[in-house]
Design a protein around this motif. Structure first.
Motif, PDB file in Angstrom:
ATOM      1  N   CYS A 296       0.843  -1.194   0.000  1.00 17.18           N
ATOM      2  CA  CYS A 296       0.000   0.000   0.000  1.00 17.18           C
ATOM      3  C   CYS A 296       0.883   1.250   0.000  1.00 17.18           C
ATOM      4  O   CYS A 296       2.047   1.186   0.375  1.00 17.18           O
ATOM      5  CB  CYS A 296      -0.971  -0.019   1.176  1.00 17.18           C
ATOM      6  N   PRO A 297       0.343   2.370  -0.436  1.00 17.37           N
ATOM      7  CA  PRO A 297       1.167   3.576  -0.514  1.00 17.37           C
ATOM      8  C   PRO A 297       1.450   4.181   0.862  1.00 17.37           C
ATOM      9  O   PRO A 297       2.247   5.090   0.992  1.00 17.37           O
ATOM     10  CB  PRO A 297       0.317   4.527  -1.350  1.00 17.37           C
ATOM     11  N   SER A 298       0.749   3.678   1.898  1.00 18.70           N
ATOM     12  CA  SER A 298       0.774   4.175   3.280  1.00 18.70           C
ATOM     13  C   SER A 298      -0.036   5.467   3.401  1.00 18.70           C
ATOM     14  O   SER A 298      -0.274   6.161   2.411  1.00 18.70           O
ATOM     15  CB  SER A 298       2.185   4.337   3.843  1.00 18.70           C
TER      16      SER A 298
ATOM     17  N   ARG B 286      -2.807   6.095   8.652  1.00 17.82           N
ATOM     18  CA  ARG B 286      -3.110   4.922   9.475  1.00 17.82           C
ATOM     19  C   ARG B 286      -1.924   3.964   9.596  1.00 17.82           C
ATOM     20  O   ARG B 286      -1.985   3.005  10.348  1.00 17.82           O
ATOM     21  CB  ARG B 286      -4.227   4.101   8.819  1.00 17.82           C
TER      22      ARG B 286
ATOM     23  N   GLY C 158      -0.159  -1.359   5.498  1.00 16.45           N
ATOM     24  CA  GLY C 158       0.120  -0.540   6.667  1.00 16.45           C
ATOM     25  C   GLY C 158      -0.827  -0.714   7.839  1.00 16.45           C
ATOM     26  O   GLY C 158      -0.455  -0.434   8.979  1.00 16.45           O
ATOM     27  N   CYS C 159      -2.058  -1.151   7.614  1.00 18.42           N
ATOM     28  CA  CYS C 159      -2.988  -1.228   8.740  1.00 18.42           C
ATOM     29  C   CYS C 159      -3.966  -2.385   8.586  1.00 18.42           C
ATOM     30  O   CYS C 159      -4.231  -2.847   7.479  1.00 18.42           O
ATOM     31  CB  CYS C 159      -3.753   0.089   8.909  1.00 18.42           C
TER      32      CYS C 159
ATOM     33  N   ASN D 275      -7.847  -1.636   6.632  1.00 16.83           N
ATOM     34  CA  ASN D 275      -8.075  -1.827   5.199  1.00 16.83           C
ATOM     35  C   ASN D 275      -7.139  -2.827   4.560  1.00 16.83           C
ATOM     36  O   ASN D 275      -7.424  -3.351   3.492  1.00 16.83           O
ATOM     37  CB  ASN D 275      -7.893  -0.493   4.462  1.00 16.83           C
ATOM     38  N   GLY D 276      -6.000  -3.051   5.199  1.00 16.87           N
ATOM     39  CA  GLY D 276      -4.967  -3.892   4.601  1.00 16.87           C
ATOM     40  C   GLY D 276      -5.462  -5.247   4.116  1.00 16.87           C
ATOM     41  O   GLY D 276      -5.313  -5.583   2.943  1.00 16.87           O
TER      42      GLY D 276
HETATM   43  S1  SF4 Z   1      -5.600   2.639   4.883  1.00 23.03           S
HETATM   44 FE1  SF4 Z   1      -4.189   1.057   5.640  1.00 23.03          FE
HETATM   45  S2  SF4 Z   1      -3.816  -0.242   3.845  1.00 23.03           S
HETATM   46 FE2  SF4 Z   1      -4.694   1.703   3.049  1.00 23.03          FE
HETATM   47  S3  SF4 Z   1      -2.929   3.037   2.603  1.00 23.03           S
HETATM   48 FE3  SF4 Z   1      -3.525   3.476   4.725  1.00 23.03          FE
HETATM   49  S4  SF4 Z   1      -2.218   2.088   5.918  1.00 23.03           S
HETATM   50 FE4  SF4 Z   1      -2.181   1.320   3.847  1.00 23.03          FE
END
Ligand code: SF4
Length: 704
Positions: A610-612, A615, A643-644, A647-648
């Motif tokens: 993910c682009p980060s 979160r 990153g999280c 949603n990850g």
């Molecule tokens: S919401 Fe979660 S999965 Fe999406 S970019 Fe942000 S950290 Fe990454």
């Protein structure tokens, strides 16, 4: 016979006219240029860091800054961020990114110029369950969503706030998944459920997106969305719009009851999610976004790289600016003669059916041709062309070991080298074929694994041909003219499609239509005809040439030009010729990268990172680099690095393994969609990931 359409023209460049949506000081869609946007990666509660990062983005050319607002606190802090930005003289509009939390959306919509909602998780906690919905229970769900969504619409209307209904392939609701599956149609329907509610409330300040990490799914979903949302006849006033409409005239408007007429289609926000970083991220983004831009779709773009957001901007600009120039190009070469094939479906992937010739076409993976015809290594003393050395092959995936007298063939070793009039005077690796200009080939003493290249009808008058494999170069005029009789080419021929047209992807696609549906002379006189038929099953290698471009432009342009064709199942090989753009090594990795990004030939590990954003719970760039350094030899394995936990797991879609942040310094590992280990300390998580890959039999040791 009707042909489903999704753009103004498959043949000449024409941007699809959408309605204009105002987002603060800028307009998206309508006659506006393609807008460039990106998203901050800082903690939204850190006002100064977020403002400073936004300024770096804006200074790089970002026209809309998206900031995550996972809860009420962050939504509230958008006010401070906006104030500080305005205080520093920046008027760029802000978009709040919302997942799961309607309350945060309602607050943010009073503060910033735009909110993005994800219809897969707005007021919907995903349970990853397959639930059987009856029509009644499905409608009840929709009613529940409607009640939860109405206040946001009302606030947006009152405050002049725009909204993006942003579908993500990886986070479709259980409701959509149960009825439509994990498909482009499911993605479209997911947005339409929300759009219907907006239209019933007469709220139209909407931008739509259909993002996916899989470029085939992403392109098909956008095309399908446009096809479903063709403007209503009453609202159309241009010839182009009417053409699109006639095609849909007998179909019910998918927006159904209450649908407003004559509004035209909503602006499209384009993006490939979790594209990764570096070369891979750029190629994948260009394949997905560029393919749609070629057909005139797209009003704003965001390139998602696992890099600082300001580095996304030049990539997005390079992609978009190519089309402002395209629009201006006039003249004969620009126009591509229209020819439609009913064997072509833009909404599903199906590889063109060909008979194999040697190892090209049929069920073979698309082949990669390296072009050494421009190489000037060491002039031959006799002046009969240049000699290519074993060292030159290093750039195209072959490493010669002198002590072992052995070739080491990498996963990205090209399949053929075009030498033109150059020579090779050493024993080539057994997997490699050589292509020469036909005159040069004729004079070769040893023709083992060497094949001639003819230009068009030169093939018919040749003194000698290969009994195994002959390449014949054609352009659109030759292919559709009478000089080249395809029926007289024998079973050893592979065609090379070349174009110099500014709108070359469309021209080469048109050439494939010619092979899918061969036409009689009588039918050729009609402007647009559709024929059924078997078509010619002759394999085709797609060739494009580039000159005097920066390395980044070279990669983005070639990924766009070839990507659009491979995503549609056209092409049995890729041949990139370049002069003064980059090194042979980059050309080779770009060719393989395009095939990987279109999922037509897998030659390396795929990273869905993910682009980060605000979160993100660990240093994504550093972790991605660490994971990549240990796993980049695992050809075909897909690793999600997210990153999280919110949603990850959903957004890493079809990854084989997942590495997901679950708390400060804590990681959860996934095998497919299953959680395997929770709360692992970040310090040991990469080792644990490797262990997991080993346990599941996907690990291979690195060859020395
Ligand atoms: S919401 Fe979660 S999965 Fe999406 S970019 Fe942000 S950290 Fe990454």
């Amino acid at each position: 016979m009707t042909v489903v359409k999704y753009c103004n023209s498959l043949f000449s460049y024409s941007r699809l006219k959408t309605r204009e949506v105002k987002v603060g000081s800028i307009g998206i869609g309508g006659g506006n240029p393609i807008r460039i946007q990106s998203m901050t990666t800082t903690d939204t509660m850190d006002t100064i860091k977020t403002v400073e990062q936004s300024i770096r983005m804006i200074d790089a050319g970002c026209e809309l800054v998206r900031i995550t607002a996972p809860s009420m606190n962050e939504a509230k802090n958008l006010e401070n961020i906006k104030k500080e930005l305005r205080k520093r003289g920046y008027t760029t509009p802000i978009c709040a990114d919302i997942h799961f939390t309607p309350n945060a959306a309602e607050l943010a919509a009073r503060i910033v110029e735009k909110v993005r909602v994800n219809p897969g998780n707005y007021a919907d906690r995903k349970k990853f369950e397959h639930i059987e919905y009856t029509d009644k229970s499905y409608d009840e769900e929709l009613e529940r969503i409607r009640e939860r969504f109405l206040p946001l619409i009302k606030i947006c209307k009152e405050n002049g706030t725009a909204m993006r209904i942003g579908t993500n392939h990886g986070s479709l609701s259980d409701r959509i998944l149960s009825r439509y599956g994990d498909t482009p149609l499911g993605m479209v329907e997911s947005a339409l459920e929300f759009l219907r509610i907006c239209e019933e409330e007469k709220y139209f300040e909407i931008v739509l997106s259909m993002k996916a990490s899989n470029t085939q799914v992403m392109v098909q979903a956008y095309r399908l969305l446009v096809n479903k949302l063709c403007p209503n006849p009453e609202g159309s006033n241009t010839e182009e719009e009417k053409n699109v409409l006639t095609i849909r005239e007998n179909q019910q408007h998918p927006l159904g009851r209450g649908a407003s007429v004559g509004l035209g289609i909503y602006p499209l926000h384009l993006g490939v999610t979790e594209a990764g970083d570096g070369e891979d991220g750029r190629i994948k983004s260009a394949v997905g976004i560029g393919t749609l831009l070629e057909d005139g779709l797209g009003d704003t773009i965001r390139v998602s790289l696992t890099e600082d957001p300001e580095f996304e901007i030049p990539v997005a600009k390079n992609l978009a600016e190519r089309y402002s120039a395209r629009q201006k190009v006039e003249g004969k070469r620009q126009k591509v003669e229209e020819r439609i094939s009913n064997q072509y479906s833009p909404f599903e992937y199906s590889r063109r059916n060909t008979n194999p010739v040697s190892n090209i076409g049929g069920s073979n993976v698309p082949r990669v041709v390296a072009d050494f015809s421009n190489l000037t290594p060491s002039p031959s003393p006799k002046g009969e062309g240049n000699k290519v050395t074993a060292a030159n092959l290093f750039a195209v995936g072959y490493n010669y070991s002198v002590p072992l007298d052995k070739w080491n063939i990498t996963d990205q070793a090209c399949d053929y080298i075009f030498l033109g009039d150059n020579e090779i005077n050493f024993e080539i690796p057994g997997t490699l074929g050589l292509i020469y200009n036909s005159g040069k080939w004729l004079g070769l003493k040893n023709k083992t694994r060497s094949y001639p290249l003819f230009y068009g009808s030169e093939y018919f008058s040749a003194k000698e041909r290969s009994r195994e494999l002959n390449f014949v170069v054609v352009d659109v005029a030759l292919l559709s003219g009478s000089e080249l009789q395809i029926k007289n080419l024998d079973k050893t021929v592979v065609l090379i499609f070349e174009t110099t047209n500014e709108h070359g992807m469309a021209e080469q696609r048109r050439m494939f239509f010619e092979l899918l549906s061969p036409l009689s002379n009588e039918l050729r006189s009609q402007p647009t005809v559709v024929l059924k038929g078997e078509g010619w099953k002759i394999p085709v290698i797609i060739k494009r040439s580039y000159q005097d471009l920066s390395e980044e432009k070279f990669q983005l342009y070639s990924s766009t030009d070839f990507g659009g064709l491979f995503l549609d199942g056209f092409g049995d090989g890729i041949w990139i010729n370049q002069k003064n753009c980059t090194s042979p090594q980059i050309v080779n990795s770009t060719g393989f990268g395009i095939l990987q990004a279109t999922r037509t030939r897998i030659s390396k590990t795929e990273y869905i990172s993910c682009p980060s954003c605000g979160r993100t719970l660990f240093d994504l760039q550093e972790t991605t680099a660490k994971i990549r350094s240990r796993t980049s030899h695992l050809k075909g394995v897909k690793i999600g690095i997210m990153g999280c936990i919110v949603n990850g797991p959903g957004e890493m879609a079809d990854a084989d393994y997942g590495y997901v942040g679950t708390g400060i310094g804590k990681i959860t590992l996934y095998k497919g969609k299953e959680v395997v280990k929770k709360g692992i300390p970040a310090a040991t998580a990469v080792d644990e990931l490797i262990e997991l890959i080993k346990i599941n039999g996907d690990w291979v040791e690195l060859a020395n």
